[in-house]
Design an enzyme around this catalytic site. Structure first.
Site, short mmCIF file in Angstrom:
data_model
loop_
_atom_site.label_atom_id
_atom_site.label_comp_id
_atom_site.label_asym_id
_atom_site.label_seq_id
_atom_site.Cartn_x
_atom_site.Cartn_y
_atom_site.Cartn_z
N ASP A 78 0.86 -1.17 0.00
CA ASP A 78 0.00 0.00 0.00
C ASP A 78 0.91 1.23 0.00
OD1 ASP A 78 -2.37 1.54 0.31
OD2 ASP A 78 -1.95 1.72 2.44
N ASP A 95 -1.40 -1.14 6.17
CA ASP A 95 -1.62 -0.73 7.56
C ASP A 95 -3.03 -0.25 7.85
OD1 ASP A 95 -1.62 1.69 6.22
OD2 ASP A 95 -0.60 2.77 7.83
#
Length: 587
Positions: free
Chosen positions: A278, A477
Site C-alpha cells: 500500500d 496498515d
C-alpha cells in the site's frame, strides 16, 4: 520418540532378568564362558546417558525461550502516578488504570502504552522495534510500555494496560508462534511414525540374521545388535529439528520488531516472490501534509475547506487529519456533520449543516453524480507532483478540490532495493489516483503500479497473482488493506496501523517500517535453511548409525556398536540439532 529407547532398554533388562533367574531355559548357543550374559549395566548406562542427553538438551532449549524471558523482563514493576491534588505516588504496575496520569522521569521505563500530555524527550524503542535510533516524543505522541526514557521528563496518560499493551501482545504472539507447527514439522512427524515402524522391523531382521547366520554366540550378538539399532535410531533429533528452529526464530524476530503469527508464516515468507504494498503509511510516512486547495468557479477556498474538514472530523484516514488540521490552523469554524458514512478506499459522505456533502476520489464523485471535469487539469497538476487529491461536493455540485502530500519514508528506497536484490517483484496498490500513484512509483522504481484501486480490487489483485502461480505477500496498515492481507500467502501489517489490519495479517512489523520486511524475509530464509539442515542432519545420522549398529562393518572390520555408545551418540545428536538451531540467534 521414546518407543525405540523404551523397547531397547526393556528388552535388555527383561533378557538379563530371565538370564539371572532361570539361565537353564536358554539354549547353549546363548552361553558365553559357561554362563548366559546379562546386560543390566547396559540398560542402566543407556538410561543414564539418555537422561544426560535430556539435561544437555533442556539446557540448550532453555536458551531458545530466552527471548520471551527477556521480553517479560522489560516491563517495569512500578509506575509513578499523579494524584488529582498534584502529589505523586509509586504504585504497582497492576494498579495502573486506563486514564491515569503517570510521570516518566529520565532514565526510567515507560510503564504502559499511552499518550504524552506534557514534556519532551527521546525514547529508546530498540528493544521492541529493533531500531537503534531514539525517537523524539512531544505532547500528542504515542509511547509504548517498556521503552526507555532518555533525558527528559514526561507526563503520559495511560491508554492500554495489562494484557492490552503492545509488550503483552508481543509476548502472547511469540508464545503462540513458538507452539505452532510448521509444514516441515508436520512432514517430519509423519515420517517419524513410519520411521519407528521401519526401525522395529530392522531390529527384528538384525536379531534373526545374527542369530541364524552369525558367529557364536550368535543369538547374543543378535540381541545386543538389535538393541543397539533400537537405541541409536531414536528419532529425537528428527522430532527436535523444526520446533527448535521455530522457537529461536520467533524470539529473534521479536527482538528485531518482527512478529510472526505462526510457524507456517515463517516458512511461507521464504517462498514469496511478489510483494504488494500500500502507499499511505507503508511507502509513505502516513502523516500527510496539506498542500493546497482549489475552488470551483464562483466558490471560495474557505468554503471548500470548511465542508471537507467538517465531514472529515469523523474519518480516521490520515488525509482527513491533514485537512482538519489546516482548517483549524486557518481559524475556520467547523459546522456539524450528521449521517456520516465512510466508503473504504473511496471517501466519505454525510450531511454538513443539513446539506448533503461528499469528500473523496473521482470514483466517489461519479457514484453520486458529480462531474469532476472542471477541475481535472488542476488535479492532474497536483498529482504529477506526487500529491493526493480529494474532491469536495455539496448537494450534487462540485465545490473544489484539496491536495495533500504524504512524503516517502526515508527507509523505503533502501528497503525496496534490498527486496529487489532478493528477486522479489514489488507492486504498489493504492486508492490514490493513477497520476499520484505513478509519481510515487517512478520515484521508487516499482515494477507495477495500480492507482485508484478499492479494497475489493486489492484482494482480487492478490487472487489473480496467486492464480498465475506467484507466491504473494501483501503489506499494508489500514482497514482497507485487511481483505488483501487475509487473501495473500503472507499478510504483513505495519504495527503503526489499525488493529483490523494486524488481526488479518500473518506477520506484524512493530515499527511499521519496510526494513522490517527485509529483516523478516532474511530471518525466514535462514530459519527454513536451518530446519532443513537439522532434518538433513537427523536423517544422515540415522542413515549412518543404523547400519553400523546392525553390524554391517563386522565382516570386514570386526566392528560392533555397543548399545551404550549408541545411547551416547543418540543424545549428542539431539544436542547438536538444538545447537544448530541456536545459531539463528546471531542472525
Amino acid at each position: 520418540m521414546w518407543t525405540l529407547i523404551g523397547t531397547g532398554v526393556g528388552v535388555a533388562f527383561l533378557y538379563s532378568a530371565v538370564a539371572t533367574i532361570a539361565p537353564q531355559i536358554f539354549p547353549a548357543s546363548f552361553a558365553v564362558d559357561g554362563s548366559v550374559a546379562v546386560y543390566f549395566e547396559a540398560a542402566v548406562v543407556i538410561v543414564s546417558l539418555t537422561l544426560l542427553g535430556q539435561l544437555l538438551e533442556l539446557r540448550a532449549r532453555s536458551q531458545t525461550s530466552a527471548a520471551i524471558k527477556a521480553l517479560l523482563g522489560l516491563a517495569p514493576k512500578t509506575a509513578r502516578r499523579l494524584r488529582e491534588d498534584g502529589s505523586e505516588e509509586d504504585v504497582e504496575l497492576s494498579q495502573v488504570r486506563v486514564g491515569d496520569r503517570l510521570r516518566v522521569r529520565p532514565g526510567e521505563k515507560v510503564p504502559v502504552d499511552g499518550e504524552v500530555l506534557e514534556g519532551r524527550s527521546n525514547l529508546d524503542e530498540s528493544m521492541l522495534t529493533g531500531e537503534p535510533v531514539p525517537v523524539e516524543k512531544t505532547p500528542g505522541s504515542k509511547v509504548i510500555g517498556a521503552t526507555v526514557n532518555a533525558n527528559g521528563s514526561l507526563v503520559i496518560r495511560a491508554e492500554k494496560v495489562g494484557s492490552d499493551t503492545v509488550l503483552s501482545q508481543i509476548v502472547q504472539l511469540v508464545a503462540a508462534a513458538q507452539r505452532s507447527r510448521a509444514p516441515l514439522q508436520r512432514m517430519a512427524d509423519r515420517v517419524s511414525f513410519w520411521f519407528v515402524l521401519g526401525v522395529g522391523a530392522i531390529a527384528l531382521v538384525t536379531f534373526f540374521a545374527w542369530g541364524l547366520f552369525g558367529p557364536a554366540p550368535s543369538w547374543v550378538y543378535g540381541t545386543v545388535n538389535a538393541i543397539a539399532v533400537l537405541i541409536i535410531a531414536c528419532p529425537c533429533a528428527l522430532g527436535l529439528a523444526t520446533p527448535m528452529s521455530i522457537m529461536v526464530a520467533t524470539g529473534r524476530g521479536a527482538a528485531s520488531g518482527v512478529l510472526f503469527k505462526d510457524a507456517e508464516a515463517i516458512e511461507r515468507l521464504s517462498q514469496v516472490d511478489t510483494l504488494i504494498v500500500d502507499k499511505t503509511g507503508t511507502l509513505t510516512v502516513g502523516r500527510p501534509a496539506f498542500q493546497g486547495v482549489v475552488a470551483a468557479a464562483s466558490r471560495h477556498e474557505e468554503d471548500v475547506l470548511r465542508v471537507a474538514a467538517t465531514l472529515d472530523q469523523g474519518s480516521e484516514h490520515p488525509l482527513a487529519e491533514a485537512i482538519v488540521a489546516e482548517a483549524r490552523r486557518r481559524g475556520i469554524a467547523l459546522g456539524s456533520a450528521t449521517d456520516f458514512e465512510s466508503s473504504t478506499g473511496l471517501g466519505v459522505r454525510g450531511k454538513v449543516d443539513g446539506r448533503l456533502a461528499a469528500v473523496g476520489s473521482t470514483v466517489l464523485m461519479k457514484q453520486i453524480g458529480v462531474d469532476p471535469a472542471p477541475l481535472l487539469a488542476a488535479a492532474e497538476g497536483w498529482r504529477e507532483r506526487g500529491a493526493s487529491v480529494v474532491y469536495v461536493a455539496t448537494e450534487g455540485q462540485l465545490l473544489g478540490l484539496i491536495a495533500v502530500a504524504d512524503p516517502i519514508k526515508d527507509s523505503a528506497p533502501p528497503a525496496l532495493a534490498a527486496l529487489r536484490a532478493m528477486g522479489i517483484r514489488i507492486i504498489m496498490a493504492t486508492g490514490d489516483g493513477p497520476t499520484t500513484a505513478r509519481a510515487i512509483g517512478q520515484q521508487l522504481q516499482l515494477d507495477e503500479i495500480h492507482g485508484e484501486i478499492s479494497p475489493r480490487d486489492k484482494a482480487e489483485l492478490v487472487t489473480r497473482l496467486k492464480a498465475e502461480g506467484r507466491r504473494v505477500a501483501m503489506a499494508g496498515d489500514g482497514i482497507n488493506d485487511a481483505p488483501a492481507l487475509a487473501a495473500a500467502d503472507v499478510g504483513i501489517a505495519m504495527g503503526t496501523g489499525t488493529d483490523v489490519a494486524m488481526a488479518s495479517s500473518h506477520v506484524t512489523l512493530v515499527k511499521g517500517d519496510l526494513r522490517g520486511i527485509v529483516r523478516a524475509r532474511e530471518l525466514s530464509t535462514a530459519t527454513v535453511a536451518n530446519m532443513k539442515q537439522n532434518l538433513g542432519f537427523a536423517f544422515l545420522y540415522n542413515a549412518i548409525g543404523i547400519p553400523i549398529a546392525a553390524g554391517v562393518l563386522y565382516p570386514a572390520f570386526r566392528v560392533l556398536l555397543s548399545p551404550m555408545i549408541a545411547a551416547l551418540a543418540m543424545s549428542l545428536s539431539s544436542v547438536s540439532v538444538v545447537g544448530n538451531a541456536l545459531r539463528l540467534r546471531r542472525r
